[in-house]
Design a protein around this motif. Structure first.
Motif, PDB file in Angstrom:
ATOM      1  N   VAL A  46       0.859  -1.181   0.000  1.00  0.00           N
ATOM      2  CA  VAL A  46       0.000   0.000   0.000  1.00  0.00           C
ATOM      3  C   VAL A  46       0.895   1.230   0.000  1.00  0.00           C
ATOM      4  O   VAL A  46       2.062   1.159   0.374  1.00  0.00           O
ATOM      5  N   GLY A  47       0.332   2.357  -0.405  1.00  0.00           N
ATOM      6  CA  GLY A  47       1.111   3.582  -0.356  1.00  0.00           C
ATOM      7  C   GLY A  47       0.655   4.597  -1.378  1.00  0.00           C
ATOM      8  O   GLY A  47      -0.436   4.499  -1.947  1.00  0.00           O
ATOM      9  N   SER A  48       1.523   5.578  -1.604  1.00  0.00           N
ATOM     10  CA  SER A  48       1.234   6.637  -2.569  1.00  0.00           C
ATOM     11  C   SER A  48       2.510   6.971  -3.335  1.00  0.00           C
ATOM     12  O   SER A  48       3.617   6.812  -2.838  1.00  0.00           O
ATOM     13  N   LEU A  49       2.304   7.433  -4.560  1.00  0.00           N
ATOM     14  CA  LEU A  49       3.415   7.768  -5.445  1.00  0.00           C
ATOM     15  C   LEU A  49       3.285   9.207  -5.922  1.00  0.00           C
ATOM     16  O   LEU A  49       2.176   9.727  -6.051  1.00  0.00           O
ATOM     17  N   GLN A  50       4.437   9.819  -6.203  1.00  0.00           N
ATOM     18  CA  GLN A  50       4.434  11.119  -6.869  1.00  0.00           C
ATOM     19  C   GLN A  50       4.799  10.969  -8.343  1.00  0.00           C
ATOM     20  O   GLN A  50       4.556  11.862  -9.151  1.00  0.00           O
ATOM     21  N   GLN A  98      -3.853   4.543  -9.191  1.00  0.00           N
ATOM     22  CA  GLN A  98      -4.890   5.447  -9.678  1.00  0.00           C
ATOM     23  C   GLN A  98      -4.577   6.867  -9.233  1.00  0.00           C
ATOM     24  O   GLN A  98      -4.100   7.106  -8.127  1.00  0.00           O
ATOM     25  N   ASP A  99      -4.860   7.818 -10.124  1.00  0.00           N
ATOM     26  CA  ASP A  99      -4.890   9.224  -9.745  1.00  0.00           C
ATOM     27  C   ASP A  99      -6.194   9.821 -10.271  1.00  0.00           C
ATOM     28  O   ASP A  99      -7.054   9.091 -10.778  1.00  0.00           O
ATOM     29  N   ARG A 100      -6.355  11.114 -10.186  1.00  0.00           N
ATOM     30  CA  ARG A 100      -7.625  11.721 -10.600  1.00  0.00           C
ATOM     31  C   ARG A 100      -7.866  11.621 -12.108  1.00  0.00           C
ATOM     32  O   ARG A 100      -8.986  11.819 -12.573  1.00  0.00           O
ATOM     33  N   SER A 101      -6.829  11.282 -12.874  1.00  0.00           N
ATOM     34  CA  SER A 101      -6.975  11.168 -14.324  1.00  0.00           C
ATOM     35  C   SER A 101      -7.271   9.754 -14.807  1.00  0.00           C
ATOM     36  O   SER A 101      -7.667   9.577 -15.952  1.00  0.00           O
ATOM     37  N   GLY A 102      -7.044   8.751 -13.946  1.00  0.00           N
ATOM     38  CA  GLY A 102      -7.320   7.402 -14.415  1.00  0.00           C
ATOM     39  C   GLY A 102      -6.663   6.310 -13.614  1.00  0.00           C
ATOM     40  O   GLY A 102      -6.043   6.555 -12.568  1.00  0.00           O
ATOM     41  N   ASN A 103      -6.825   5.090 -14.130  1.00  0.00           N
ATOM     42  CA  ASN A 103      -6.250   3.888 -13.532  1.00  0.00           C
ATOM     43  C   ASN A 103      -5.051   3.448 -14.359  1.00  0.00           C
ATOM     44  O   ASN A 103      -5.057   3.584 -15.586  1.00  0.00           O
ATOM     45  N   TYR A 104      -4.058   2.858 -13.679  1.00  0.00           N
ATOM     46  CA  TYR A 104      -2.830   2.436 -14.348  1.00  0.00           C
ATOM     47  C   TYR A 104      -2.484   1.029 -13.895  1.00  0.00           C
ATOM     48  O   TYR A 104      -2.399   0.756 -12.701  1.00  0.00           O
TER      49      TYR A 104
END
Length: 146
Positions: A46-50, A98-104
């Motif tokens: 789990v986590g977040s990316l820039q 995922q970000d506000r523009s889509g899924n990856y």
């Protein structure tokens, strides 16, 4: 026909914590090498990316003709899933984000950077004697070490 490879048992459970600016793939690979982890299964992450760098195959032919994709600048990227393995010290990881523009979704590449944190759990596999070998088309397969 597929091949089966058997390890003896699961060894250590390893929890990796990464912080802002750490590189996801490179950190997993380097920490595993430092700790002598040769073979492991990714249990979860789990986590977040820039920044996210991944690839997708674009061909049904004998070579994959990968397309490298970089996602950055659309705000935080949520790390939804990381799956894969380390075989003979070499990570093969796939990511769902995922970000506000889509899924990856795709094969994780070097250069992906942590935003706030990432927590990755590995299960070491003991007694597994395999590695990856590239065929004439550049596709990498698992095979028994000789």
């Amino acid at each position: 026909m597929g091949k089966l490879f058997f390890g003896e048992k699961f060894g250590r459970a390893i929890v990796i914590h990464l912080g802002r600016g750490d590189r996801l793939l490179e950190s997993i690979r380097d920490l595993a090498r430092r700790e002598g982890i040769r073979n492991a299964a990714v249990i979860g992450a789990v986590g977040s990316l820039q920044k996210l760098v991944y690839h997708l195959p674009t061909s049904m032919g004998p070579t994959s003709d990968d397309r490298i994709i970089t996602v950055q600048g659309n705000g935080p990227i949520e790390l939804g899933s990381l799956s894969g393995n380390l075989i003979d010290g070499d990570p093969h990881l796939h990511i769902v984000a995922q970000d506000r523009s889509g899924n990856y979704i795709g094969h994780l590449e070097e250069g992906s950077e942590i935003l706030f944190l990432a927590e990755i759990i590995l299960a070491e596999i003991e007694g597994l004697n395999i590695h990856r070998v590239q065929n004439e088309h550049g596709v990498v397969y698992l095979t028994e070490k000789t």
